[in-house]
Design a protein around this motif. Structure first.
Motif, PDB file in Angstrom:
ATOM      1  N   VAL A 112       0.708  -1.382   0.209  1.00  0.00           N
ATOM      2  CA  VAL A 112      -0.055   0.089  -0.081  1.00  0.00           C
ATOM      3  C   VAL A 112       0.840   1.428   0.135  1.00  0.00           C
ATOM      4  O   VAL A 112       0.594   2.176  -0.528  1.00  0.00           O
ATOM      5  N   ALA A 113       2.111   1.332   0.760  1.00  0.00           N
ATOM      6  CA  ALA A 113       2.855   2.480   0.868  1.00  0.00           C
ATOM      7  C   ALA A 113       4.278   2.011   0.830  1.00  0.00           C
ATOM      8  O   ALA A 113       5.098   1.809   1.944  1.00  0.00           O
ATOM      9  N   PRO A 114       4.662   1.477  -0.416  1.00  0.00           N
ATOM     10  CA  PRO A 114       6.156   0.944  -0.493  1.00  0.00           C
ATOM     11  C   PRO A 114       7.370   1.823   0.040  1.00  0.00           C
ATOM     12  O   PRO A 114       8.393   1.364   0.535  1.00  0.00           O
ATOM     13  N   VAL A 132      10.978   6.557  15.260  1.00  0.00           N
ATOM     14  CA  VAL A 132      11.691   7.585  14.779  1.00  0.00           C
ATOM     15  C   VAL A 132      11.271   7.533  13.208  1.00  0.00           C
ATOM     16  O   VAL A 132      11.275   6.487  12.350  1.00  0.00           O
ATOM     17  N   VAL A 133      10.199   8.427  12.997  1.00  0.00           N
ATOM     18  CA  VAL A 133       9.599   8.388  11.325  1.00  0.00           C
ATOM     19  C   VAL A 133      10.616   8.838  10.439  1.00  0.00           C
ATOM     20  O   VAL A 133      11.430   9.902  10.667  1.00  0.00           O
ATOM     21  N   LYS A 134      10.841   7.953   9.572  1.00  0.00           N
ATOM     22  CA  LYS A 134      11.993   8.388   8.411  1.00  0.00           C
ATOM     23  C   LYS A 134      11.306   8.871   7.165  1.00  0.00           C
ATOM     24  O   LYS A 134      11.961   9.723   6.561  1.00  0.00           O
ATOM     25  N   ASN A 135      10.192   8.050   6.816  1.00  0.00           N
ATOM     26  CA  ASN A 135       9.527   8.598   5.607  1.00  0.00           C
ATOM     27  C   ASN A 135       7.914   8.303   5.504  1.00  0.00           C
ATOM     28  O   ASN A 135       7.639   7.050   5.375  1.00  0.00           O
ATOM     29  N   MET A 136       7.048   9.199   5.898  1.00  0.00           N
ATOM     30  CA  MET A 136       5.683   9.009   6.036  1.00  0.00           C
ATOM     31  C   MET A 136       4.986  10.352   5.387  1.00  0.00           C
ATOM     32  O   MET A 136       5.516  11.488   5.854  1.00  0.00           O
ATOM     33  N   PRO A 137       4.259  10.186   4.221  1.00  0.00           N
ATOM     34  CA  PRO A 137       3.396  11.131   3.548  1.00  0.00           C
ATOM     35  C   PRO A 137       2.578  11.766   4.730  1.00  0.00           C
ATOM     36  O   PRO A 137       2.094  11.123   5.506  1.00  0.00           O
ATOM     37  N   ILE A 187      -3.125   3.700   8.955  1.00  0.00           N
ATOM     38  CA  ILE A 187      -3.636   5.269   8.983  1.00  0.00           C
ATOM     39  C   ILE A 187      -5.006   5.026   9.752  1.00  0.00           C
ATOM     40  O   ILE A 187      -6.100   4.133   9.258  1.00  0.00           O
ATOM     41  N   GLU A 188      -5.366   5.777  10.805  1.00  0.00           N
ATOM     42  CA  GLU A 188      -6.718   5.757  11.301  1.00  0.00           C
ATOM     43  C   GLU A 188      -7.130   7.163  11.633  1.00  0.00           C
ATOM     44  O   GLU A 188      -6.436   8.252  11.128  1.00  0.00           O
ATOM     45  N   LYS A 189      -8.465   7.140  11.972  1.00  0.00           N
ATOM     46  CA  LYS A 189      -8.945   8.581  12.250  1.00  0.00           C
ATOM     47  C   LYS A 189      -8.173   9.429  13.437  1.00  0.00           C
ATOM     48  O   LYS A 189      -7.404   8.844  14.126  1.00  0.00           O
ATOM     49  N   THR A 190      -8.340  10.426  13.461  1.00  0.00           N
ATOM     50  CA  THR A 190      -7.339  11.241  14.377  1.00  0.00           C
ATOM     51  C   THR A 190      -8.071  11.120  15.887  1.00  0.00           C
ATOM     52  O   THR A 190      -8.924  10.759  16.083  1.00  0.00           O
ATOM     53  N   GLY A 191      -7.031  10.812  16.529  1.00  0.00           N
ATOM     54  CA  GLY A 191      -7.041  10.187  17.905  1.00  0.00           C
ATOM     55  C   GLY A 191      -6.814   8.889  18.049  1.00  0.00           C
ATOM     56  O   GLY A 191      -6.607   8.555  19.097  1.00  0.00           O
ATOM     57  N   SER A 200      -5.012  -0.422   5.587  1.00  0.00           N
ATOM     58  CA  SER A 200      -4.184   0.918   5.529  1.00  0.00           C
ATOM     59  C   SER A 200      -2.973   0.939   5.942  1.00  0.00           C
ATOM     60  O   SER A 200      -2.368   1.676   6.491  1.00  0.00           O
ATOM     61  N   MET A 201      -2.594  -0.618   6.146  1.00  0.00           N
ATOM     62  CA  MET A 201      -1.203  -0.577   6.961  1.00  0.00           C
ATOM     63  C   MET A 201       0.072  -0.165   5.894  1.00  0.00           C
ATOM     64  O   MET A 201       0.072  -0.453   4.828  1.00  0.00           O
ATOM     65  N   GLN A 202       0.526   0.701   6.541  1.00  0.00           N
ATOM     66  CA  GLN A 202       1.872   1.336   6.017  1.00  0.00           C
ATOM     67  C   GLN A 202       3.195   0.719   6.048  1.00  0.00           C
ATOM     68  O   GLN A 202       3.940   0.834   5.082  1.00  0.00           O
ATOM     69  N   SER A 203       3.534   0.265   7.285  1.00  0.00           N
ATOM     70  CA  SER A 203       4.629  -0.483   7.146  1.00  0.00           C
ATOM     71  C   SER A 203       4.752  -1.562   8.352  1.00  0.00           C
ATOM     72  O   SER A 203       3.879  -1.443   9.223  1.00  0.00           O
ATOM     73  N   LEU A 204       5.757  -2.458   8.262  1.00  0.00           N
ATOM     74  CA  LEU A 204       5.768  -3.533   9.128  1.00  0.00           C
ATOM     75  C   LEU A 204       7.076  -4.010   9.485  1.00  0.00           C
ATOM     76  O   LEU A 204       8.021  -3.942   8.675  1.00  0.00           O
TER      77      LEU A 204
END
Length: 211
Positions: A112-114, A132-137, A187-191, A200-204
């Motif tokens: 979904v988000a390579p 530590v976030v390295k690359n997240m849109p 990715i989830e709703k705010t909160g 919507s899993m972005q990374s693992l």
């Protein structure tokens, strides 16, 4: 004798008429003094006005320069505070990374988000979890990223907290966990959400406990 007396009377009368018709002009020093005082007061008044204008101008200049200096000092202090905060986080990150009890979990992007990537620093002895976030849109304002711990035997992943893409390359203290076979970001709703949206899993990233 009558002729002389007549001439004398005529001369005396003419002299009296001349004196009475042309009285002498009397110039007093008081009038001259008043003129001089009036001129001096006008000079002093004009000088006072000029002085007041000058003082007002200098006061305005001083106030403007002082206000500008205060704004510059405030901006400089904010930059120093920001720089100090960044340095503190770097020092904290280095101490966590160098801790022998810390395990670094490399979070790789999914289909979904390579390109998404992050690092989880996990100390299983203290249960501390850092991210530590390295690359997240960047996400819309009604969405946030959420970190999960995948634990064998648990019905659903454990919530470890939410974060934003603006936290890029900043070490974040997340919720603690004693166990984890893997970490995932969705990715989830705010909160945040009580359970992950797997679509919507972005990374693992897998941990040593999964081996």
């Amino acid at each position: 004798m009558k002729v002389l007396e007549a001439i004398g009377d005529t001369t005396a009368t003419g002299a009296r008429e001349s004196v009475s018709s042309n009285p002498p002009k009397i110039v007093t020093m008081q009038n001259e003094s008043k003129k001089g005082s009036s001129g001096w007061l006008r000079f002093v008044a004009a000088a006072s006005v000029v002085l007041l204008i000058g003082l007002a101008w200098f006061s305005y200049q001083f106030y403007s320069q002082n206000s500008e200096l205060q704004r510059s000092n405030t901006a400089l202090q904010e930059k120093l505070n920001s720089t100090q905060g960044t340095l503190d986080k770097i020092v904290q990150e280095q101490s966590i990374v160098k801790d022998p009890n810390t395990t670094v979990v490399n979070m790789v992007g999914t289909k979904v988000a390579p390109k998404s990537s992050a690092n989880v620093y996990w100390d299983s002895t203290s249960s501390n979890v850092y991210l530590v976030v390295k690359n997240m849109p960047k996400l819309p304002s009604d969405k946030q990223y959420q970190l999960w711990a995948l634990i064998d035997g648990e019905k659903q992943p454990k919530d470890l907290g939410v974060f934003d893409a603006t936290d890029d390359k900043i070490i974040l203290k997340m919720k603690d966990t004693k166990k984890a076979q893997a970490f995932a970001i969705t990715i989830e709703k705010t909160g945040g959400s009580p359970s992950p949206t797997l679509d919507s899993m972005q990374s693992l990233g897998k941990t040593l406990q999964s081996q």
